[in-house]
Design a protein around this motif. Structure first.
Motif, PDB file in Angstrom:
ATOM      1  N   GLU A   1      -0.075  13.346 -20.164  1.00  0.00           N
ATOM      2  CA  GLU A   1      -1.159  12.778 -19.289  1.00  0.00           C
ATOM      3  C   GLU A   1      -0.149  10.713 -19.084  1.00  0.00           C
ATOM      4  O   GLU A   1      -0.680  10.492 -18.054  1.00  0.00           O
ATOM      5  CB  GLU A   1      -1.825  12.850 -19.511  1.00  0.00           C
ATOM      6  N   ALA A   2       0.122  10.727 -20.249  1.00  0.00           N
ATOM      7  CA  ALA A   2      -0.100   9.055 -20.533  1.00  0.00           C
ATOM      8  C   ALA A   2       1.027   8.748 -19.360  1.00  0.00           C
ATOM      9  O   ALA A   2       0.934   7.664 -18.585  1.00  0.00           O
ATOM     10  CB  ALA A   2       0.900   8.378 -21.702  1.00  0.00           C
TER      11      ALA A   2
ATOM     12  N   ILE B   1      -0.241   8.473 -16.274  1.00  0.00           N
ATOM     13  CA  ILE B   1      -1.724   7.256 -15.975  1.00  0.00           C
ATOM     14  C   ILE B   1      -0.796   5.836 -16.067  1.00  0.00           C
ATOM     15  O   ILE B   1      -0.798   5.639 -15.048  1.00  0.00           O
ATOM     16  CB  ILE B   1      -2.115   6.782 -17.646  1.00  0.00           C
ATOM     17  N   PHE B   2       0.529   6.412 -16.495  1.00  0.00           N
ATOM     18  CA  PHE B   2       1.463   4.519 -15.952  1.00  0.00           C
ATOM     19  C   PHE B   2       1.868   4.843 -14.401  1.00  0.00           C
ATOM     20  O   PHE B   2       0.857   3.030 -13.992  1.00  0.00           O
ATOM     21  CB  PHE B   2       2.836   4.670 -16.213  1.00  0.00           C
TER      22      PHE B   2
ATOM     23  N   PHE C   1      -4.265  -4.631  -6.663  1.00  0.00           N
ATOM     24  CA  PHE C   1      -4.773  -5.522  -6.184  1.00  0.00           C
ATOM     25  C   PHE C   1      -4.448  -6.826  -6.921  1.00  0.00           C
ATOM     26  O   PHE C   1      -5.016  -7.859  -6.606  1.00  0.00           O
ATOM     27  CB  PHE C   1      -5.950  -4.447  -7.558  1.00  0.00           C
TER      28      PHE C   1
ATOM     29  N   TYR D   1       0.690  -1.294   0.139  1.00  0.00           N
ATOM     30  CA  TYR D   1      -0.307  -0.302   0.020  1.00  0.00           C
ATOM     31  C   TYR D   1       0.484   1.382  -0.084  1.00  0.00           C
ATOM     32  O   TYR D   1       0.465   1.858  -0.933  1.00  0.00           O
ATOM     33  CB  TYR D   1      -0.754   0.578   0.973  1.00  0.00           C
TER      34      TYR D   1
ATOM     35  N   PHE E   1      -0.735   5.762 -12.208  1.00  0.00           N
ATOM     36  CA  PHE E   1      -1.867   5.599 -11.850  1.00  0.00           C
ATOM     37  C   PHE E   1      -1.662   3.794 -11.455  1.00  0.00           C
ATOM     38  O   PHE E   1      -2.672   2.975 -11.148  1.00  0.00           O
ATOM     39  CB  PHE E   1      -3.246   5.640 -12.236  1.00  0.00           C
ATOM     40  N   LEU E   2      -1.773   3.076 -13.538  1.00  0.00           N
ATOM     41  CA  LEU E   2      -1.787   2.167 -13.311  1.00  0.00           C
ATOM     42  C   LEU E   2      -0.660   0.988 -12.046  1.00  0.00           C
ATOM     43  O   LEU E   2      -1.286   0.210 -12.123  1.00  0.00           O
ATOM     44  CB  LEU E   2      -1.371   1.388 -14.500  1.00  0.00           C
TER      45      LEU E   2
ATOM     46  N   LEU F   1      -2.390   0.817  -8.800  1.00  0.00           N
ATOM     47  CA  LEU F   1      -3.712   0.440  -9.348  1.00  0.00           C
ATOM     48  C   LEU F   1      -2.820  -1.454  -9.237  1.00  0.00           C
ATOM     49  O   LEU F   1      -3.449  -2.587  -8.207  1.00  0.00           O
ATOM     50  CB  LEU F   1      -4.410  -0.060 -10.943  1.00  0.00           C
ATOM     51  N   LEU F   2      -2.060  -1.711  -9.662  1.00  0.00           N
ATOM     52  CA  LEU F   2      -1.192  -3.215  -9.950  1.00  0.00           C
ATOM     53  C   LEU F   2      -1.004  -3.838  -8.322  1.00  0.00           C
ATOM     54  O   LEU F   2      -1.538  -4.277  -8.400  1.00  0.00           O
ATOM     55  CB  LEU F   2      -0.524  -3.016 -10.562  1.00  0.00           C
TER      56      LEU F   2
END
Lengths: 208, 248, 82
Positions: C65-66, C69-70, C80, C15, C72-73, C76-77
């Motif tokens: 922004e890409a 986004i990475f 989860f 986390y 963020f990805l 998330l990975l």
């Protein structure tokens, strides 16, 4: 489950767990609640992030492909040609309207030109008429003036003749009067006067 | 993400993205009609309503729906023409399909209780891979080996060119990843944030703030929905331009 | 219980990693702000050229922004998937 792992190995299996669970009824409600929470957590974990649940991928991909093909067919067969034709039709209408408006504008300009031309013509005509009228009047006037001049000249000549006559008459009268007066004057003075002599003397005097 | 037992707060920001069968509760096979099917069908329906039913009048002076349809057509057409060039116009229906599908999926996903199909990486990855494969195959078909010129930048000094070529190749293969994750990530993140604020609305003390925040996020999401569809379409045009004119 | 402790620690670190990954989004925010800000200052100097460059601005935003986004990805990975 967690409380039992210390005493029982993983090899004990579910049957042993079940036996243990049946035997340990004394653990009661707290254990059950813990189990339920564990189960819930397990369910959540199995879902995890729905986006990464690979078991649903074939389904989504299949329906996505179906959807895209349907949309593509709808667009290429019906929607896009129709919109394109409407747009080009509108463009054509606008172009035609603009051309028509241009034509009308040209016509209006022509009409204006014609009107201006007519106006100028009319004006010229009017000028001409005015000039002609003026010339006519002038000619009439000249004739009338000439006539009047001639009349005046004739009248003046007539009058001059009359005056001349009158003057001649008056001169004769004066001569007669002067001869008579001279004869009377001589007679009054007591002289004898020959009428021929007196007349000649008076005539001589009057010539001087 | 997990259930909070103690505070009474219930966070399920991801539950809205779960793929469920429409009928019954069985496993999800590839042919099962799911909520994905339903919302994709609704987007097809919405597109048909706008672009087919809305333009059935073929009016010279359009009504509102027809104006919107013509606006969408003109918007995408101009974008393709401006970015991909005159010869990119041939691929306009393809880009129009992508744009309309994404924009309607995004907007339909903003309805309460709805399912956002474009928030799934599976969907956007297929869209992005389709673009990537199309562009790559098209590039090789149209230009032959000359398509590799996009990796070999002639303006750069000779020493730098291999390094730049490496960077270009990496960035070329990252394209489908960023292309798909950008769309899915934006959609997912926005919806999840709205859900988190909705959960906060259950607490009386901060519920006014939470509701204002939901409203603000919703407005932002409406904007993001459109911009992401636009960005997806315009990046497709940019990639298409690379395939059509590989010389920088 | 040692296993549980190890799992907990691993979870905690996971986390923490996810949270750290989220800081990358700040960079994307700065980048996007930079792009739009420069576009706007340029547009105010030469408003007639602004309309033609809107598409370019959006492409720039998308690239900036890409990378956010990475991150963020990655977050998330970590949360989860890992």
């Amino acid at each position: 489950m967690a409380t039992e792992t210390d005493t029982h190995g993983e090899t004990a299996g579910h049957a042993a767990d079940a036996v243990q669970g049946a035997a340990d009824t004394a653990h009661g409600a707290a254990d059950a609640a813990h189990g339920a929470a564990d189960a819930a957590h397990g369910a959540a974990e199995s879902v995890g992030m729905p986006q990464l649940d690979f078991s649903t991928f074939p389904n989504q991909i299949f329906w996505l492909v179906v959807t895209l093909v349907v949309i593509y067919l709808i667009l290429t067969k019906v929607a896009l040609p129709r919109i394109a034709s409407v747009l080009s039709e509108r463009q054509g209408t606008i172009t035609n309207d603009i051309a028509a408006a241009e034509e009308l504008k040209l016509k209006a300009l022509e009409a204006e030109d014609a009107y201006n031309q007519a106006l100028a013509d009319a004006r010229a005509e009017a000028h001409k008429i005015v000039a002609e009228a003026k010339a006519d009047i002038q000619a009439d006037l000249d004739v009338a003036i000439g006539k009047a001049d001639a009349e005046i000249a004739a009248k003046a000549a007539e009058s001059e003749a009359a005056i001349g006559e009158i003057r001649a008459g008056a001169l004769d009268s004066v001569r007669t009067v002067a001869k008579d007066v001279a004869k009377d004057v001589i007679a009054a003075m007591g002289g004898k006067a020959d009428a021929k002599t007196v007349n000649a003397a008076v005539t001589a005097q009057m010539k001087g | 993400m997990a259930t909070e037992e103690s505070g009474g707060l219930v966070f399920h920001p991801m539950d809205q993205f779960v793929v469920k069968p429409l009928f019954g509760d069985g496993p999800v096979y590839w042919y099962t009609p799911t909520n994905v099917t339903l919302w994709m069908f609704l987007s097809v329906l919405a597109i048909s309503l706008l672009l087919v039913v809305g333009t059935r009048g073929r009016a010279i002076v359009p009504n509102r729906v027809q104006s919107i349809a013509e606006l969408a057509y003109g918007f995408v057409y101009k974008m393709v023409e401006d970015v991909a060039g005159k010869d990119g116009v041939r691929y306009f229906p393809y880009i129009m399909t992508l744009f309309m599908f994404i924009v309607f999926s995004n907007f339909l996903g903003l309805l309460p209780m709805s399912f956002t199909t474009t928030s799934h990486v599976a969907v956007t990855a297929i869209l992005a891979m389709a673009v990537f494969l199309t562009v790559t195959i098209l590039g090789f078909v149209l230009n032959g080996v000359g398509f590799l010129n996009i990796f070999w930048i002639r303006q750069a000094p000779l020493i730098l060119r291999p390094i730049l070529a490496l960077i270009e190749i990496i960035s070329y293969f990252v394209r489908p990843v960023s292309h798909s994750v950008r769309l899915a990530g934006n959609m997912m993140a926005g919806h999840a944030v709205i859900k988190v604020f909705a959960a906060f609305a259950a607490i009386l003390a901060i519920s006014p703030f939470a509701i204002v925040a939901i409203t603000a996020m919703y407005a932002l999401e409406v904007l993001v929905s459109f911009i992401q569809a636009y960005v997806f379409a315009i990046l497709t045009c940019v990639y298409l331009k690379d395939a059509l004119h590989p010389h920088h | 219980m040692e296993l549980d402790a190890a799992t907990l620690i691993a979870d905690g670190i996971k986390y923490a990693g996810a949270g750290l990954a989220c800081t990358g989004m700040g960079g994307a925010a700065v980048g996007v702000g930079h792009v739009v800000g420069n576009y706007l200052s340029g547009a105010l100097r030469n408003p007639s050229a602004a309309a033609g460059q809107t598409a370019t601005m959006f492409i720039g935003i998308a690239f900036a922004e890409a990378l956010g986004i990475f991150s963020f990805l990655v977050a998330l990975l970590l949360m989860f998937a890992v």
